[in-house]
Every structure is written in C-alpha cells, then in structure tokens.
Design a protein around this motif. Sequence first.
Motif, mmCIF file in Angstrom:
data_model
loop_
_atom_site.group_PDB
_atom_site.id
_atom_site.type_symbol
_atom_site.label_atom_id
_atom_site.label_comp_id
_atom_site.label_asym_id
_atom_site.label_seq_id
_atom_site.Cartn_x
_atom_site.Cartn_y
_atom_site.Cartn_z
ATOM 1 N N PRO A 1 0.626 -1.628 0.227
ATOM 2 C CA PRO A 1 -0.188 0.044 0.009
ATOM 3 C C PRO A 1 0.469 1.124 0.145
ATOM 4 C CG PRO A 1 -0.802 -1.846 1.601
ATOM 5 C CD PRO A 1 -0.007 -2.362 1.101
ATOM 6 N N ASP A 2 2.287 1.239 0.929
ATOM 7 C CA ASP A 2 2.719 2.236 0.889
ATOM 8 C C ASP A 2 4.084 2.096 0.223
ATOM 9 O OD1 ASP A 2 4.081 0.378 2.016
ATOM 10 O OD2 ASP A 2 4.884 1.866 3.624
ATOM 11 N N GLY B 1 6.656 -11.050 0.259
ATOM 12 C CA GLY B 1 6.062 -11.019 -0.844
ATOM 13 C C GLY B 1 5.369 -9.891 -2.069
ATOM 14 N N LYS B 2 5.920 -8.758 -1.577
ATOM 15 C CA LYS B 2 5.616 -7.411 -2.145
ATOM 16 C C LYS B 2 6.358 -6.779 -2.895
ATOM 17 C CE LYS B 2 0.297 -7.844 -1.320
ATOM 18 N NZ LYS B 2 -1.034 -7.971 -1.422
ATOM 19 N N VAL B 3 6.365 -5.948 -3.334
ATOM 20 C CA VAL B 3 7.338 -4.960 -4.351
ATOM 21 C C VAL B 3 7.130 -3.559 -3.453
ATOM 22 C CG1 VAL B 3 7.639 -3.864 -5.853
ATOM 23 C CG2 VAL B 3 7.049 -5.084 -6.892
ATOM 24 N N SER B 4 7.761 -3.323 -2.032
ATOM 25 C CA SER B 4 7.849 -2.558 -1.757
ATOM 26 C C SER B 4 8.682 -0.479 -2.575
ATOM 27 C CB SER B 4 8.249 -2.293 -0.112
ATOM 28 O OG SER B 4 10.087 -1.966 -0.858
ATOM 29 N N ARG B 5 9.635 -0.861 -3.004
ATOM 30 C CA ARG B 5 9.955 0.535 -4.188
ATOM 31 C C ARG B 5 10.464 -0.407 -5.592
ATOM 32 N NH1 ARG B 5 14.334 4.063 -0.532
ATOM 33 N NH2 ARG B 5 12.352 5.178 1.338
ATOM 34 N N ILE B 6 10.132 0.462 -6.813
ATOM 35 C CA ILE B 6 10.666 0.270 -7.993
ATOM 36 C C ILE B 6 11.919 1.543 -8.123
ATOM 37 C CG2 ILE B 6 10.146 0.212 -10.003
ATOM 38 C CD1 ILE B 6 7.487 -0.847 -9.035
ATOM 39 N N TYR B 7 12.794 1.472 -8.899
ATOM 40 C CA TYR B 7 14.652 2.141 -8.934
ATOM 41 C C TYR B 7 13.752 2.207 -10.809
ATOM 42 C CZ TYR B 7 15.584 2.466 -4.067
ATOM 43 O OH TYR B 7 14.769 2.797 -2.558
ATOM 44 N N ALA B 8 13.715 2.783 -11.047
ATOM 45 C CA ALA B 8 13.667 3.376 -12.425
ATOM 46 C C ALA B 8 14.954 3.911 -13.314
ATOM 47 C CB ALA B 8 12.401 3.376 -13.374
ATOM 48 N N GLN B 9 16.115 3.127 -13.642
ATOM 49 C CA GLN B 9 17.317 4.648 -13.767
ATOM 50 C C GLN B 9 17.383 4.271 -15.209
ATOM 51 O OE1 GLN B 9 19.514 7.025 -14.090
ATOM 52 N NE2 GLN B 9 20.013 6.130 -12.059
ATOM 53 N N GLU C 1 12.513 -3.542 -4.866
ATOM 54 C CA GLU C 1 12.829 -4.109 -3.197
ATOM 55 C C GLU C 1 11.363 -4.942 -2.540
ATOM 56 O OE1 GLU C 1 13.386 -0.667 -1.020
ATOM 57 O OE2 GLU C 1 15.401 -0.506 -1.910
ATOM 58 N N ILE C 2 11.572 -5.765 -2.411
ATOM 59 C CA ILE C 2 10.376 -6.781 -2.435
ATOM 60 C C ILE C 2 10.604 -7.322 -0.146
ATOM 61 C CG2 ILE C 2 9.282 -9.180 -2.484
ATOM 62 C CD1 ILE C 2 9.719 -7.227 -5.289
ATOM 63 N N GLU C 3 9.028 -6.686 -0.028
ATOM 64 C CA GLU C 3 9.012 -7.052 1.881
ATOM 65 C C GLU C 3 7.524 -7.843 1.589
ATOM 66 O OE1 GLU C 3 9.683 -4.102 4.304
ATOM 67 O OE2 GLU C 3 9.925 -2.688 2.565
ATOM 68 N N ASP D 1 1.640 7.044 -4.044
ATOM 69 C CA ASP D 1 0.089 6.554 -4.614
ATOM 70 C C ASP D 1 -0.487 4.942 -5.597
ATOM 71 O OD1 ASP D 1 -2.241 6.459 -5.878
ATOM 72 O OD2 ASP D 1 -2.645 7.562 -3.683
ATOM 73 N N ILE D 2 -0.073 4.124 -4.365
ATOM 74 C CA ILE D 2 -0.059 2.543 -5.377
ATOM 75 C C ILE D 2 -1.128 2.921 -6.176
ATOM 76 C CG2 ILE D 2 -2.628 1.749 -3.796
ATOM 77 C CD1 ILE D 2 -0.831 -0.867 -3.935
ATOM 78 N N ASN D 3 -2.133 3.503 -6.209
ATOM 79 C CA ASN D 3 -3.080 3.469 -7.660
ATOM 80 C C ASN D 3 -1.933 4.214 -8.889
ATOM 81 O OD1 ASN D 3 -5.619 3.912 -5.394
ATOM 82 N ND2 ASN D 3 -5.767 2.379 -6.956
ATOM 83 N N LYS D 4 -1.435 5.245 -8.576
ATOM 84 C CA LYS D 4 -0.734 6.297 -9.316
ATOM 85 C C LYS D 4 0.489 5.560 -9.967
ATOM 86 C CE LYS D 4 -2.103 11.101 -7.083
ATOM 87 N NZ LYS D 4 -1.546 12.286 -6.513
ATOM 88 N N ILE D 5 0.956 4.907 -9.261
ATOM 89 C CA ILE D 5 2.092 4.208 -9.742
ATOM 90 C C ILE D 5 1.622 3.077 -10.725
ATOM 91 C CG2 ILE D 5 3.791 2.042 -8.885
ATOM 92 C CD1 ILE D 5 3.859 3.635 -6.503
ATOM 93 N N SER D 6 0.706 2.421 -10.787
ATOM 94 C CA SER D 6 -0.353 1.431 -11.378
ATOM 95 C C SER D 6 -0.768 1.952 -12.355
ATOM 96 C CB SER D 6 -0.774 0.239 -10.831
ATOM 97 O OG SER D 6 -1.804 -0.291 -11.328
#
Length: 295
Positions: free
Chosen positions: A193-194, A273-281, A269-271, A214-219
């Motif tokens: 969620p965060d 069993g779910k994705v907590s952070r996505i880094y896009a270089q 980053e996985i916590e 925001d999870i909806n905005k990321i999606s």
Amino acid sequence: MMEEFKKYRALLMAISYRMMGTFTEAEDIVQEVSIEWFNTKREEILNPKSWLVRVTTNKAIDALKKAYRKREIYTGTWLPEIMPDSLITWEDDLDIKESLNTSFLILLENLSPKERAVYLLSEIFEYNSHEVSELLNSTESNCRKIKQRAKEKIKNRNLAKSETSEESLKIVRELFDALRLGHNDIVENLLLPDSEFWSDGGGKVSAARNIIIDINKISRFLTTIFKNLENDEFTYKYDFTNVNGLPGLVFSKQNSKKLWNLETVFSFEIECGKVSRIYAQRNPDKISYVENIFL
C-alpha cells in the motif's frame, strides 16, 4: 608496487562506490589513487593498505563535495548508478553487500561527505575510532562525534529490508506481465500500500520528475507506459537479472536501424512477498556502461 595495489584495489572500489553512489566516479577516484601510488616513493609508505584507504577516502570526500553541489541542481529525482550484480566484481564479502542496496545509497545522501566517510569506515568496513581518526587526519573524539551525528541523521529514515531470492524474481516477472497486459488489479495486488516509484532521467530522457507514492498512481503510470509499448512499431526486449543485490529488469529498444539501445534499468525492493519500491534508472550517462553486457 603493482601487486600491492592490485591486492587492495577491490577494497578501494568498495569504499569509493559507496562514497559516491556512481560507478564511473568511483573508478575515476581509484584511477587517481593509482597514479599517486606509483608516483610516491616506496619508502614513504609504511603501511600500503592504510595509505591507499586514506588517500582514497580523502579523494572521495573532496569529489563528493563537488558532486553534492551538482546534485542540488539536478533535474528531477537523483538515483545512484544502478549496477547489475555481474558488474560488481570487487565485492566478495556477503556481510557488507547489503550496503550496495540502492535504498542504502540514497540514505547516505543525507550525510555530509565527512559524515559519510566516517559512517562507512566504521559501520560497514569496521575500522575502530583510532583507525578512522588516522585515516581522516582527525581526533578520535571528533570522529566519534561525527559518527554519532551521522547515525542520528539516518536512524529514523526508511531503509527497506529487501528480500532477494528466486521467489523475488518471480514476483517481478508477475508484475511485469501484469503491466504489459494492462491488468491494474493484479499490479496493485503485487504492490504494498505504501509502495514508491523512483525514476531518474537526468533531464535527458522522459522520467517522473517526483517520487510517486500513491499505489493507484504507480499502477496507472506504469501500466499506461508498458501497454503502449505493445502497440509500438519498435521491438523491445527484457532481461531479468539481479541489480545491486535486488531483483531487476533491463529494458532495451531496437531502433529503425535494427540497433539495440538500453532504455531503462529497473530494480525492485521486495517486502513480505510484495513490491515496496521500484527504481527506474533512465539517465543515459548512468546506464551506458552496462550496454555491452545486455546488447
């Protein structure tokens, strides 16, 4: 002297990369150290390892002062150079590899150059206060104060404890498939969620200017991008790999001349069993060095 320098080069790279957060700047520092090493009379160097670490650390402090000034006016979000694990050839100590994590390198950006040096030397490379004071030409008391100040600055910051395993790569593949097919519900179910999305284009290519939380905005942001690629006239390819000790994805695009261009290096980053952070270089200057591996 060549053999002695080679013996400690891996340590110098390990220190420089954590100080600078970029592979290219770390290599430049180690190259400068090598020149000074070979130009210094052997009898002036009582302890080769200490001499090399001292010169490397102090050069990194000076370089980081300049780098910080540039990062203050950086366009968009600044991210460290994201390194595929296959390129991190200087690391062989599993206990300190976690400090290569992108989240940890970002955390270090909250420290001044000297605080960063003291913190890394003592907390990661396990030098005692006396050794740190000699390396930095300071007093033990001052180094202890700097270390405490550094720890206070970052203790309340969020440092994710990411899971790294085959199961983590499986989660990344599931997320990618859902993004590509535009399945927002599956994407949101795979995100905490965060969750956060960080993207670095350096003002040279398109990227989200701010961190998306925001999870909806990321999606919506990511599904729109990946779904549009399905209708693009160009060909794309994806390589799943580990990046900075995290599950990652290297995304490349074939241009009209049938030549491949590396577009983005993702790490996740996985916590729990779910994705907590996505880094896009996406900054071309920060990913050009990996092209020979994947293209």
